[in-house]
Design an enzyme around this catalytic site. Structure first.
Site, mmCIF file in Angstrom:
data_model
loop_
_atom_site.group_PDB
_atom_site.id
_atom_site.type_symbol
_atom_site.label_atom_id
_atom_site.label_comp_id
_atom_site.label_asym_id
_atom_site.label_seq_id
_atom_site.Cartn_x
_atom_site.Cartn_y
_atom_site.Cartn_z
ATOM 1 N N HIS A 255 -8.289 1.116 1.851
ATOM 2 C CA HIS A 255 -8.049 1.001 3.298
ATOM 3 C C HIS A 255 -8.954 1.971 4.076
ATOM 4 O O HIS A 255 -8.506 2.817 4.849
ATOM 5 C CB HIS A 255 -6.580 1.285 3.636
ATOM 6 C CG HIS A 255 -6.129 0.578 4.875
ATOM 7 N ND1 HIS A 255 -4.869 0.029 5.012
ATOM 8 C CD2 HIS A 255 -6.745 0.336 6.065
ATOM 9 C CE1 HIS A 255 -4.738 -0.527 6.206
ATOM 10 N NE2 HIS A 255 -5.873 -0.346 6.859
ATOM 11 N N GLU B 16 0.840 -1.199 0.000
ATOM 12 C CA GLU B 16 0.000 0.000 0.000
ATOM 13 C C GLU B 16 0.875 1.249 0.000
ATOM 14 O O GLU B 16 1.947 1.249 0.604
ATOM 15 C CB GLU B 16 -0.917 -0.002 1.234
ATOM 16 C CG GLU B 16 -1.951 -1.122 1.199
ATOM 17 C CD GLU B 16 -2.928 -1.057 2.371
ATOM 18 O OE1 GLU B 16 -2.782 -0.168 3.236
ATOM 19 O OE2 GLU B 16 -3.833 -1.904 2.423
#
Length: 527
Positions: A280, A262
């Site tokens: 997220h 990420e």
């Protein structure tokens, strides 16, 4: 008294700063700094409050010479070097419950979205296609939800799923049968869950045991047509294998809020039919962001002002109510650890910490931590309750806690026994008036003494005239005696003398004392 200083280095609800101030801390909010800027600044602070942007590296910790606590407003602490923090004696806290409901609700939302293909149907409808016959979803009612991880968030998801009239099967090594009954779920092993579940949601941290828990092999064990949701941590699902399973139709749908890397700018899953993803967002609600900010501020301020420890990842919890009760016991424990460390610190292999009477009714972990902190001062002057267990483990010290329900000669007693190459050495102490630490036994000899300031420890043959000789020696060297504490095994046998002195006893005086008739051991002590 100087107020603790706290730095908030990431954006969070402004009420967090107010809580720090209201609870007696000075607080600065300085966000968006580079690592180099933070290294230059962090040495002025006792506390550091962060979210996910600040990366607390070993280099930043090395510059944080007065830092006592790091507080993460959220669950994940991947951005904190916890081993380095522990070695430096810095408490690391998180807020595991502040965004639990938000994350659980996001998992349920994604489950519905993947069951009814909502994002793709929305996109085609807004494109003017009106695909009424192009999407055929499934109901969740009556389906089986496989829960991987039945902790705080997992249990909330289970409760919501049961409310939707789903059946819930849970895999969690720490889930007891009694807790499973209480939750209303079926406890199962992983293979059973994979075979039964129509939907699978993951709610477990990323560890060596859980990494790729939904591997290619395990995905192949799932029921054909299963739908998978992950709002926990990236790396729990083999993303390449999941794409292949989606392409083949074995997995009917999948929704990921987290990715192995990420921010996920690219992924083999992007563009795959029946795949949904969000960036997220599990904790991204107004309520959750406020909750975690306020919670971390309260936890950190409580620790810095009262010693209360909540949701620490590298130290036993200690409530604000427990802290005052435990404070005198911890003071006694640290002094006993320091005493045995100064007198018998060579070749230690084992240490036993025994509590009885009133001490046995208290949380034993802080007492153990205090003993180890006192003991490990022999090796490090920056030791505290956080890094003392780390140092003990590093040196291979076997630590044992023993609790006795009995009450002996004292209303409370703490005994510290170390195993050395010369055999076991034991010291014991109690509290006078429930507040004043007092030594009551030293290496099997009854002796009553306060352990404070500079002291002198002497083992000698019990014979007339010795006290006079040692008093004369100290007097001739300008060393004033504060207290004089004696103990002996038997008349004419081995005796112990503990003296408190107004200033340290230096090498030449110690050397002369060792040459006095009948003297076996002489050591200077400091508390």
């Amino acid at each position: 008294m100087t107020k603790p200083r706290v730095l908030i280095s990431d954006k969070m609800d402004p009420n967090a700063a107010r809580i720090f101030a209201d609870m007696g801390c000075d607080v600065d909010v300085i966000t968006g700094e580079t690592p180099e800027q933070l290294i230059a600044r962090i040495g002025d602070y006792d506390g550091l409050a962060i979210r996910s942007s600040t990366k607390v590296t070993k280099e930043i910790l090395a510059a944080a010479t007065r830092l006592k606590v790091i507080g993460r407003a959220g669950i994940g602490v991947d951005n904190v070097d916890i081993p380095a923090a522990s070695a430096q004696g810095v408490v690391v806290m998180n807020t595991p419950f502040g965004n639990s409901i938000t994350t659980a609700e996001h998992a349920i939302a994604l489950m519905f979205a993947v069951a009814r293909q909502i994002p793709e149907a929305n996109a085609q409808t807004q494109a003017g296609l009106w695909p009424k016959n192009g999407f055929m979803g499934v109901e969740v009612t009556g389906k089986t939800l496989g829960l991987i991880g039945a902790g705080n968030i997992g249990s909330i998801v289970a409760a919501r799923a049961l409310g939707l009239r789903m059946k819930v099967v849970a895999f969690d090594p720490f889930l007891t049968p009694e807790r499973a009954v209480e939750m209303g779920v079926e406890k199962a092993d992983l293979d059973t869950l994979l075979a039964k579940a129509d939907f699978i949601t993951l709610h477990t941290p990323l560890t060596s045991e859980t990494k790729n828990i939904l591997s290619r092999e395990n995905l192949a064990k799932t029921k054909k047509g299963v739908r998978i949701v992950n709002c926990a941590r990236g790396g729990l699902v083999d993303e390449a294998a999941l794409k292949d399973m989606l392409d083949s139709g074995h997995v009917a749908g999948a929704a990921l809020d987290v990715f192995a890397t990420e921010p996920a700018k690219e992924s083999p899953l992007f563009g795959t039919p029946n795949f949904i993803c969000t960036p997220h967002l599990g904790a991204s609600t107004t309520e959750a962001q406020v909750n975690v900010a306020l919670q971390v501020a309260e936890q950190m301020a409580e620790f810095l002002t009262t010693g209360g420890v909540t949701n620490a990842l590298n130290m036993p919890s200690l409530s604000a109510e427990e802290a005052p009760k435990l404070k005198p016991y911890m003071a006694l424990a640290e002094k006993l650890g320091s005493l045995v460390g100064q007198l018998a610190h060579d070749n230690l292999t084992k240490i036993a910490i025994e509590v009885e009477g009133a001490a046995a009714q208290l949380n034993p972990k802080p007492i153990t931590g205090a003993v180890l902190a006192g003991l490990m001062k022999v090796y490090s002057q920056t030791v505290n309750m956080v890094n003392a267990p780390f140092l003990a483990k590093e040196r291979g010290l076997d630590v044992r806690e023993i609790r006795h329900d009995r009450e002996g000669d004292y209303h409370t007693l703490i005994r510290v026994t170390v195993h050395t190459s010369q055999g076991d050495r034991s010291v014991a102490g109690t509290l006078f008036g429930n507040a004043q630490p007092r030594l009551v036994e030293l290496f099997g000899i009854k002796v009553e003494a306060e352990l404070d300031g500079d002291m002198m420890y002497i083992v000698n043959e019990d014979a007339p005239g010795f006290i006079g000789r040692i008093g004369t020696l100290l007097g001739e060297n300008g060393i004033n005696i504060g207290t004089f504490n004696l103990g002996r095994r038997e008349a004419g046998g081995e005796a112990v003398l503990l003296l408190s002195v107004d200033n340290p006893v230096e090498g030449p005086v110690l050397d002369t004392a060792r040459k006095l008739p009948g003297v076996k051991t002489v050591k200077a002590l400091a508390f």
